[in-house]
Design an enzyme around this catalytic site. Sequence first.
Site, mmCIF file in Angstrom:
data_model
loop_
_atom_site.group_PDB
_atom_site.id
_atom_site.type_symbol
_atom_site.label_atom_id
_atom_site.label_comp_id
_atom_site.label_asym_id
_atom_site.label_seq_id
_atom_site.Cartn_x
_atom_site.Cartn_y
_atom_site.Cartn_z
ATOM 1 N NE ARG A 58 -9.031 -7.641 0.703
ATOM 2 C CZ ARG A 58 -9.094 -6.385 0.094
ATOM 3 N NH1 ARG A 58 -8.571 -6.340 -1.324
ATOM 4 N NH2 ARG A 58 -9.114 -5.228 0.645
ATOM 5 C CE LYS A 74 -13.025 -7.455 1.447
ATOM 6 N NZ LYS A 74 -12.928 -7.126 3.031
ATOM 7 C CG HIS A 89 -5.950 -13.309 5.123
ATOM 8 N ND1 HIS A 89 -6.483 -13.027 4.042
ATOM 9 C CD2 HIS A 89 -6.227 -12.560 6.044
ATOM 10 C CE1 HIS A 89 -7.062 -11.652 4.168
ATOM 11 N NE2 HIS A 89 -6.784 -11.473 5.485
ATOM 12 N NE ARG A 108 -5.099 -8.766 2.512
ATOM 13 C CZ ARG A 108 -5.248 -7.836 1.723
ATOM 14 N NH1 ARG A 108 -4.632 -7.942 0.395
ATOM 15 N NH2 ARG A 108 -6.098 -6.625 1.821
ATOM 16 C CG HIS A 143 -6.036 -2.602 4.276
ATOM 17 N ND1 HIS A 143 -5.044 -2.706 4.996
ATOM 18 C CD2 HIS A 143 -6.417 -3.482 3.849
ATOM 19 C CE1 HIS A 143 -4.855 -3.874 5.185
ATOM 20 N NE2 HIS A 143 -5.793 -4.643 4.616
ATOM 21 C CE1 TYR A 199 -0.440 -7.447 8.281
ATOM 22 C CE2 TYR A 199 -1.480 -5.656 7.156
ATOM 23 C CZ TYR A 199 -1.494 -7.034 7.324
ATOM 24 O OH TYR A 199 -2.355 -7.816 6.818
#
Length: 315
Positions: free
Chosen positions: A151, A175, A253, A256, A279, A288
């Site tokens: 990210r 995150k 992004h 990514r 994730h 994807y």
Amino acid sequence: MLQAQRWISTFLDAQAAELGASTNTQLAYGRDLKDFAAWLQEQGADFDSANRDQVEAYLIHCSDQGLAKSTRARRLSAIRQIYRFAFDEGWRTDNPAIQIRGPGRDKRLPKTLDVKQVDRLLEAARSQGRTAGDRLRNTCLMELLYATGMRVSELVSLPVSAARGDPRMLLIMGKGGKERMVPLSPPARLALVDWLKERDATEERGVAKGMPRSRFLFPSRGASGHLTRHRFYLLIKELAVAGGVLPDSVTPHTLRHAFATHLLANGADLRSIQTLLGHADVATTEIYTHVLEERLQQLVLEHHPLATAADRRKG
């Protein structure tokens, strides 16, 4: 309004302390809840007295303003969470938003780039920049982004300590404070080594002049101490123009997304891609597969000898 400020401040502090909510998440929730509080005040209500009808009326108000489904869904999520927190704290005996259905989200496939477009961006990074140091930094930024699928917030705030040690791996703080190790491609390793030499030499010159050392891989004199997301966003647009890639199709992004899509196209499994992207749920990574399916379908329509002109127009 003072009560609302107290609720919001206490709620956000708890989100950060207990759930590791990022600064960006806290800022978004804070904006959403302040907007809701201001609307309630206009209705002669507050967080303590608001009922389900008022929450629903607020969501209708948001829709009338033309806000996107994703924004309305996020606002409802923030309202639900603050009332859940209020219930746990004993501030309220109910959650007036718990049974309200959200607007859902528009299902859109992420934009991505093909390999040739990525190559043009990487080549542009090697030649764009006022100084040799800028060009080394730009090359390192782009090579790391495409090699790891980070990210943009993870990339620009990388501590220099994460890049020391084993040059084949990079330690990323994701995150919620979750760490993950990602392998680096040979071009990314080379770009990182070259940038570290330049960065360290520049820092030593600064230290000799009495300037403090930076803990970031991509330092800046701004308030954050590192290259900002906004500056990198502008930089990647500049590289798109220089590389002959449509700027509207390029954001941090999309690199990514390109990382994930290209890995999948070359045989990587979803679980591995999930780990590399950081994730929490593999369902997020599954998008994807749809991107790849759409691209394969388009290739057939464009190149298969039995595809008709009408088929190509539909595609």
